[in-house]
Design a protein around this motif. Structure first.
Motif, PDB file in Angstrom:
ATOM      1  N   ARG A  28      59.776  11.185 125.778  1.00 39.37           N
ATOM      2  CA  ARG A  28      59.371  10.437 124.598  1.00 39.37           C
ATOM      3  C   ARG A  28      60.567   9.696 124.009  1.00 39.37           C
ATOM      4  NH1 ARG A  28      61.116  12.642 119.869  1.00 39.37           N
ATOM      5  NH2 ARG A  28      61.804  14.809 119.914  1.00 39.37           N
ATOM      6  N   THR A  29      60.306   8.608 123.349  1.00 41.49           N
ATOM      7  CA  THR A  29      61.372   7.850 122.708  1.00 41.49           C
ATOM      8  C   THR A  29      62.051   8.722 121.656  1.00 41.49           C
ATOM      9  OG1 THR A  29      60.204   5.780 123.038  1.00 41.49           O
ATOM     10  CG2 THR A  29      61.933   5.810 121.375  1.00 41.49           C
ATOM     11  N   PHE A  30      63.328   8.824 121.708  1.00 42.25           N
ATOM     12  CA  PHE A  30      64.020   9.615 120.712  1.00 42.25           C
ATOM     13  C   PHE A  30      65.242   8.861 120.232  1.00 42.25           C
ATOM     14  CE2 PHE A  30      67.837  11.282 122.904  1.00 42.25           C
ATOM     15  CZ  PHE A  30      67.563  10.864 124.199  1.00 42.25           C
ATOM     16  N   ARG A  31      65.607   9.170 119.019  1.00 37.72           N
ATOM     17  CA  ARG A  31      66.784   8.543 118.445  1.00 37.72           C
ATOM     18  C   ARG A  31      68.006   9.295 118.952  1.00 37.72           C
ATOM     19  NH1 ARG A  31      68.449   9.049 112.073  1.00 37.72           N
ATOM     20  NH2 ARG A  31      70.621   8.458 112.321  1.00 37.72           N
ATOM     21  N   ARG A  32      68.886   8.615 119.617  1.00 36.56           N
ATOM     22  CA  ARG A  32      70.110   9.248 120.071  1.00 36.56           C
ATOM     23  C   ARG A  32      71.282   8.469 119.500  1.00 36.56           C
ATOM     24  NH1 ARG A  32      67.958   6.439 124.318  1.00 36.56           N
ATOM     25  NH2 ARG A  32      69.341   5.006 125.404  1.00 36.56           N
ATOM     26  N   SER A  33      72.029   9.101 118.657  1.00 41.74           N
ATOM     27  CA  SER A  33      73.159   8.446 118.019  1.00 41.74           C
ATOM     28  C   SER A  33      74.401   8.477 118.885  1.00 41.74           C
ATOM     29  CB  SER A  33      73.454   9.116 116.678  1.00 41.74           C
ATOM     30  OG  SER A  33      72.358   8.974 115.798  1.00 41.74           O
ATOM     31  N   ILE A  34      74.522   9.543 119.664  1.00 40.44           N
ATOM     32  CA  ILE A  34      75.705   9.727 120.496  1.00 40.44           C
ATOM     33  C   ILE A  34      75.264  10.273 121.845  1.00 40.44           C
ATOM     34  CG2 ILE A  34      77.967  10.850 120.691  1.00 40.44           C
ATOM     35  CD1 ILE A  34      77.731  11.503 117.694  1.00 40.44           C
ATOM     36  N   MET A  35      75.922   9.860 122.893  1.00 39.89           N
ATOM     37  CA  MET A  35      75.766  10.469 124.211  1.00 39.89           C
ATOM     38  C   MET A  35      77.136  10.987 124.636  1.00 39.89           C
ATOM     39  SD  MET A  35      72.572  10.112 125.165  1.00 39.89           S
ATOM     40  CE  MET A  35      72.634  10.377 126.939  1.00 39.89           C
ATOM     41  N   GLY A  36      77.121  12.081 125.376  1.00 39.19           N
ATOM     42  CA  GLY A  36      78.406  12.640 125.762  1.00 39.19           C
ATOM     43  C   GLY A  36      78.358  13.407 127.064  1.00 39.19           C
ATOM     44  N   TRP A  37      79.557  13.727 127.539  1.00 43.53           N
ATOM     45  CA  TRP A  37      79.733  14.567 128.718  1.00 43.53           C
ATOM     46  C   TRP A  37      80.593  15.768 128.351  1.00 43.53           C
ATOM     47  CZ3 TRP A  37      77.279  13.928 133.299  1.00 43.53           C
ATOM     48  CH2 TRP A  37      76.681  12.674 133.555  1.00 43.53           C
ATOM     49  N   PHE A  38      80.171  16.924 128.821  1.00 40.80           N
ATOM     50  CA  PHE A  38      80.909  18.161 128.679  1.00 40.80           C
ATOM     51  C   PHE A  38      81.125  18.731 130.076  1.00 40.80           C
ATOM     52  CE2 PHE A  38      80.658  19.145 124.069  1.00 40.80           C
ATOM     53  CZ  PHE A  38      79.837  18.107 123.676  1.00 40.80           C
ATOM     54  N   ARG A  39      82.009  19.717 130.175  1.00 42.05           N
ATOM     55  CA  ARG A  39      82.195  20.406 131.449  1.00 42.05           C
ATOM     56  C   ARG A  39      82.466  21.877 131.199  1.00 42.05           C
ATOM     57  NH1 ARG A  39      87.910  17.599 133.421  1.00 42.05           N
ATOM     58  NH2 ARG A  39      89.257  18.554 131.820  1.00 42.05           N
ATOM     59  N   GLN A  40      82.105  22.671 132.204  1.00 37.10           N
ATOM     60  CA  GLN A  40      82.355  24.107 132.121  1.00 37.10           C
ATOM     61  C   GLN A  40      82.811  24.606 133.475  1.00 37.10           C
ATOM     62  OE1 GLN A  40      79.188  26.483 130.425  1.00 37.10           O
ATOM     63  NE2 GLN A  40      80.651  28.096 129.913  1.00 37.10           N
ATOM     64  N   ALA A  41      84.014  25.128 133.500  1.00 36.48           N
ATOM     65  CA  ALA A  41      84.574  25.712 134.718  1.00 36.48           C
ATOM     66  C   ALA A  41      84.302  27.209 134.714  1.00 36.48           C
ATOM     67  CB  ALA A  41      86.072  25.437 134.772  1.00 36.48           C
ATOM     68  N   PRO A  42      84.300  27.850 135.879  1.00 41.29           N
ATOM     69  CA  PRO A  42      84.036  29.283 135.945  1.00 41.29           C
ATOM     70  C   PRO A  42      84.996  30.072 135.066  1.00 41.29           C
ATOM     71  CG  PRO A  42      83.975  28.335 138.133  1.00 41.29           C
ATOM     72  CD  PRO A  42      84.464  27.264 137.210  1.00 41.29           C
ATOM     73  N   GLY A  43      84.442  30.953 134.247  1.00 42.13           N
ATOM     74  CA  GLY A  43      85.249  31.798 133.392  1.00 42.13           C
ATOM     75  C   GLY A  43      85.825  31.116 132.169  1.00 42.13           C
ATOM     76  N   LYS A  44      85.452  29.854 131.951  1.00 45.58           N
ATOM     77  CA  LYS A  44      85.972  29.118 130.805  1.00 45.58           C
ATOM     78  C   LYS A  44      84.842  28.667 129.892  1.00 45.58           C
ATOM     79  CE  LYS A  44      90.193  27.400 132.990  1.00 45.58           C
ATOM     80  NZ  LYS A  44      91.042  26.202 133.233  1.00 45.58           N
ATOM     81  N   GLU A  45      85.204  28.351 128.655  1.00 50.07           N
ATOM     82  CA  GLU A  45      84.206  27.853 127.718  1.00 50.07           C
ATOM     83  C   GLU A  45      83.876  26.397 128.031  1.00 50.07           C
ATOM     84  OE1 GLU A  45      85.312  30.603 123.822  1.00 50.07           O
ATOM     85  OE2 GLU A  45      85.465  28.437 123.724  1.00 50.07           O
ATOM     86  N   ARG A  46      82.704  25.988 127.586  1.00 51.79           N
ATOM     87  CA  ARG A  46      82.313  24.593 127.727  1.00 51.79           C
ATOM     88  C   ARG A  46      83.267  23.703 126.934  1.00 51.79           C
ATOM     89  NH1 ARG A  46      76.340  23.763 126.208  1.00 51.79           N
ATOM     90  NH2 ARG A  46      77.198  23.981 124.105  1.00 51.79           N
ATOM     91  N   GLU A  47      83.645  22.592 127.532  1.00 51.67           N
ATOM     92  CA  GLU A  47      84.652  21.705 126.951  1.00 51.67           C
ATOM     93  C   GLU A  47      84.090  20.295 126.808  1.00 51.67           C
ATOM     94  OE1 GLU A  47      89.232  20.439 128.105  1.00 51.67           O
ATOM     95  OE2 GLU A  47      87.766  20.615 129.714  1.00 51.67           O
ATOM     96  N   PHE A  48      84.315  19.678 125.663  1.00 51.20           N
ATOM     97  CA  PHE A  48      83.968  18.272 125.457  1.00 51.20           C
ATOM     98  C   PHE A  48      84.870  17.419 126.337  1.00 51.20           C
ATOM     99  CE2 PHE A  48      82.802  14.414 123.370  1.00 51.20           C
ATOM    100  CZ  PHE A  48      83.976  13.707 123.172  1.00 51.20           C
ATOM    101  N   VAL A  49      84.282  16.438 127.018  1.00 48.60           N
ATOM    102  CA  VAL A  49      85.046  15.537 127.877  1.00 48.60           C
ATOM    103  C   VAL A  49      85.090  14.129 127.297  1.00 48.60           C
ATOM    104  CG1 VAL A  49      85.190  14.477 130.157  1.00 48.60           C
ATOM    105  CG2 VAL A  49      84.481  16.876 129.936  1.00 48.60           C
ATOM    106  N   ALA A  50      83.922  13.589 126.962  1.00 48.07           N
ATOM    107  CA  ALA A  50      83.876  12.204 126.473  1.00 48.07           C
ATOM    108  C   ALA A  50      82.591  11.987 125.694  1.00 48.07           C
ATOM    109  CB  ALA A  50      83.951  11.224 127.635  1.00 48.07           C
ATOM    110  N   GLY A  51      82.656  11.085 124.704  1.00 49.65           N
ATOM    111  CA  GLY A  51      81.486  10.735 123.928  1.00 49.65           C
ATOM    112  C   GLY A  51      81.461   9.252 123.646  1.00 49.65           C
ATOM    113  N   ILE A  52      80.258   8.727 123.393  1.00 52.03           N
ATOM    114  CA  ILE A  52      80.099   7.298 123.118  1.00 52.03           C
ATOM    115  C   ILE A  52      78.953   7.117 122.137  1.00 52.03           C
ATOM    116  CG2 ILE A  52      78.559   6.981 125.111  1.00 52.03           C
ATOM    117  CD1 ILE A  52      79.843   4.191 125.474  1.00 52.03           C
ATOM    118  N   THR A  53      79.116   6.185 121.211  1.00 49.89           N
ATOM    119  CA  THR A  53      78.038   5.878 120.290  1.00 49.89           C
ATOM    120  C   THR A  53      76.930   5.120 121.023  1.00 49.89           C
ATOM    121  OG1 THR A  53      79.202   3.863 119.652  1.00 49.89           O
ATOM    122  CG2 THR A  53      79.549   5.800 118.274  1.00 49.89           C
ATOM    123  N   SER A  54      75.739   5.133 120.476  1.00 52.32           N
ATOM    124  CA  SER A  54      74.608   4.478 121.140  1.00 52.32           C
ATOM    125  C   SER A  54      74.818   2.974 121.260  1.00 52.32           C
ATOM    126  CB  SER A  54      73.313   4.763 120.383  1.00 52.32           C
ATOM    127  OG  SER A  54      73.411   4.310 119.048  1.00 52.32           O
TER     128      SER A  54
END
Length: 123
Positions: free
Chosen positions: A27-53
């Motif tokens: 469904r159509t949704f409002r997205r203000s930001i899109m981003g990429w995260f990553r998670q390596a084994p045994g590590k917490e999820r980490e923010f990688v990059a973000g971009i405004t819509s």
């Protein structure tokens, strides 16, 4: 129901490149930001990059600045992560995310997530 589906992961040698894609559907949704995260084994999820819509602002974690680039194609409802000069420490599951509401730091408020795509960088 909103779906985010990542693709483009794989195995690459150090110094190589990959381009990840994240297609949004449902469904159509409002997205203000899109981003990429990553998670390596045994590590917490980490923010990688973000971009405004609108694509007018981006932000990167320090470890990928100058090597990764995030960009969007709104006509295709797709966000990309171009990854160059890959290093073994970039190995992780990469997840796409979307935020309904804006945040100044582009790294918070994410409420939709993809399943992730594996990126493995060999030495």
């Amino acid at each position: 129901q909103v779906q985010l589906v990542e693709s483009g992961g794989g195995l690459v040698q150090a110094g190589g490149s990959l381009r990840l894609s994240c297609a949004a559907s449902g469904r159509t949704f409002r997205r203000s930001i899109m981003g990429w995260f990553r998670q390596a084994p045994g590590k917490e999820r980490e923010f990688v990059a973000g971009i405004t819509s609108s694509g007018d602002r981006t932000r990167y974690v320090n470890s990928v600045k100058g090597r990764f680039a995030i960009f969007m194609n709104n006509a295709k409802n797709t966000v990309y992560l171009q990854m160059n000069s890959l290093k073994p420490e970039d190995t992780a599951v990469y997840l796409c995310a979307a935020a309904t509401y804006y945040s100044d730091d582009l790294s918070t408020n994410y409420d939709y997530w993809g399943q992730g795509t594996q990126v493995t960088v060999s030495a």
